[in-house]
Motif scaffolding. Structure first.
Motif, short mmCIF file in Angstrom:
data_model
loop_
_atom_site.label_atom_id
_atom_site.label_comp_id
_atom_site.label_asym_id
_atom_site.label_seq_id
_atom_site.Cartn_x
_atom_site.Cartn_y
_atom_site.Cartn_z
N PHE A 154 0.96 -0.84 -0.20
CA PHE A 154 0.18 -0.11 -0.12
C PHE A 154 1.21 1.13 -0.22
O PHE A 154 0.66 2.12 -0.71
CB PHE A 154 -0.97 0.24 1.12
N ILE A 155 2.24 1.07 0.85
CA ILE A 155 2.43 2.35 0.65
C ILE A 155 3.47 2.63 -0.70
O ILE A 155 3.31 3.63 -0.41
CB ILE A 155 4.13 1.54 1.82
N ASN A 156 3.65 1.47 -1.42
CA ASN A 156 4.63 1.15 -2.44
C ASN A 156 3.63 2.01 -3.29
O ASN A 156 4.32 2.84 -4.08
CB ASN A 156 4.94 0.44 -2.74
N LEU A 158 0.50 3.89 -3.18
CA LEU A 158 0.75 5.79 -2.53
C LEU A 158 1.83 5.96 -2.98
O LEU A 158 2.06 7.94 -3.68
CB LEU A 158 0.56 5.81 -0.95
N ALA A 159 2.93 5.47 -2.61
CA ALA A 159 5.01 6.45 -2.77
C ALA A 159 4.65 6.94 -4.12
O ALA A 159 4.89 8.05 -4.78
CB ALA A 159 6.00 5.94 -2.27
N LEU A 160 4.45 5.83 -5.39
CA LEU A 160 3.93 6.24 -6.81
C LEU A 160 3.66 7.06 -7.54
O LEU A 160 4.38 7.36 -8.24
CB LEU A 160 4.82 4.27 -7.27
N ILE A 162 2.20 9.04 -5.45
CA ILE A 162 1.29 10.82 -5.19
C ILE A 162 2.75 11.55 -5.08
O ILE A 162 3.20 12.52 -5.65
CB ILE A 162 1.40 10.75 -3.65
N PHE A 163 3.82 10.68 -4.36
CA PHE A 163 5.31 11.88 -4.93
C PHE A 163 6.12 13.01 -5.22
O PHE A 163 5.97 13.29 -5.59
CB PHE A 163 6.21 10.68 -4.47
N ARG A 189 3.10 7.99 -16.45
CA ARG A 189 3.31 7.48 -15.72
C ARG A 189 1.80 6.67 -15.17
O ARG A 189 1.89 5.72 -14.33
CB ARG A 189 3.68 8.54 -14.01
N GLU A 192 3.23 4.02 -16.85
CA GLU A 192 4.38 3.63 -16.13
C GLU A 192 4.41 3.01 -15.35
O GLU A 192 4.99 1.41 -14.29
CB GLU A 192 5.16 4.01 -16.22
N PHE A 196 5.40 -0.85 -13.19
CA PHE A 196 6.36 -1.20 -12.74
C PHE A 196 5.74 -2.16 -11.31
O PHE A 196 6.23 -3.33 -10.82
CB PHE A 196 6.94 0.30 -12.00
N ILE A 197 5.00 -1.20 -11.47
CA ILE A 197 4.34 -2.15 -9.44
C ILE A 197 4.06 -3.46 -10.01
O ILE A 197 4.41 -4.27 -9.03
CB ILE A 197 3.18 -1.61 -9.00
#
Lengths: 203, 203
Positions: A154-156, A158-160, A162-163, A189, A192, A196-197
């Motif tokens: 979940f963090i990954n 979100l990170a990809l 939102i960051f 993205r 992409e 990636f995920i």
DNA sequence: ATTAAGTTTAACCATATGGTTAACAAAATT
DNA sequence: AATTTTGTTAACCATATGGTTAAACTTAAT
């Protein structure tokens, strides 16, 4: 808020407050500036919202209830994990491109006052990770994906997603990319990131 | 700054200013609060740093020159791509655990004033992506990894490493994780993240 | 010992800022 | 039409805030 009719002024204020608060934050925003942007007398702000703090909270809650439900697509949808990731990534990036200030605003203000999220939890539909946890656990058990906890995944995700919006000035500087190219890069993205995920959790 | 001797006061001020600015931001920080934390008279702040803006810039530059060189590990190191990702992820997360306010401070202030990065570029060793671009291009051409641009890969690496620190209040709320568990989760990411990335770019 | 330079302090200043008030205008209610 | 309620304005207020000043104090050089 409560006693007022369908008032136009109230909306004007909220719209102006949104713009100012979201670009300058609570501390950087000035009541006078909000009043100017809304084309009304400063006293009206207090007439409708009592204080800067309450006006801010109205703006924050609205922003949060715009952003949070998007996460239900990843947390509580019934589709397969792969479909979820594809759809979420595509939709979420599209959504943020239309509201680029949102994530940064929310993250910034939550960091300024972490307790604030408790207030929100009671006022806004608040996504929950439990269903997603089960789904990931099952996929791992069935050996469809590599071993990973739902939280980390979940963090990954979100990170990809939102960051790149939150850190755009930093990234632009390091990569020497101008605004136009950066927009295209964000557009790319949408696909992409899900590739990636999905590749990352494939066995 | 210039005419002063090896002064202790100057350091005390900078240290106090760091803490205040990094937790409250430029707009939320108060000169009086910084003076109190440094245990000195408020006038001293101006004696040594002239203005709030200049004091802030001193803090920001120091923070930036602490963070930026870390990126050289990924951009300008000579090791293989896989080693880079492993080492960088491990070292970077360790580093940020020691300075948790740093990334958020820099991101927040750069969003407040994006032009500010130009000033920094001239004053601080500034990492550059060119070498990394070549490396990624070669790995793609040699079919060692999937087709991906250096920029997108760079963004993904930064996102996965930095985002959990920047968005911690948000993530904690969504995942219902307390501070202690979150720290363990971050600790685990030293390895989790590099596995995730390496798997994502593997063919 | 005297002087000069650098350092520190308390008091002060101008302005910005969130918020209030009292008078007035416009609707709505009777 | 009279009256009450709601909406709007300009002027005002108290306080916070970044910044300054002049005098006192400390340190080191002469």
């Amino acid at each position: 808020m409560t006693k007022h009719k369908d008032n136009k002024t109230e909306e004007q204020i909220l719209k102006a407050a949104q713009k100012i608060f979201q670009s300058k934050g609570m501390d950087g925003a000035r009541m006078q500036e909000i009043a100017d942007k809304a084309n009304i007398n400063k006293a009206m702000l207090h007439y409708y919202y009592r204080s800067k703090q309450l006006l801010f909270e109205a703006v924050f809650k609205k922003a949060f209830s715009l952003l949070a439900p998007q996460l239900n697509a990843i947390l509580n949808d019934d589709s397969s994990l792969e479909d979820k990731i594809k759809n979420f990534t595509h939709n979420y990036i599209s959504f943020i491109i239309k509201h680029p200030y949102l994530p940064n605003f929310i993250i910034q203000e939550l960091n300024r006052n972490p307790d604030f999220i408790e207030k929100i939890k009671n006022n806004v539909a608040f996504p929950n990770i439990n269903k997603f946890k089960l789904q990931v656990k099952n996929e791992v058990k069935a050996s469809n994906i590599v071993s990973i906890s739902a939280e980390q995944l979940f963090i990954n995700i979100l990170a990809l997603n939102i960051f790149p919006f939150v850190a755009s000035p930093l990234i632009k500087a390091f990569t020497d990319i101008d605004d136009k190219t950066y927009k295209m890069l964000l557009e790319a993205r949408k696909k992409e990131v899900s590739d990636f995920i999905i590749n990352a959790i494939k066995k």
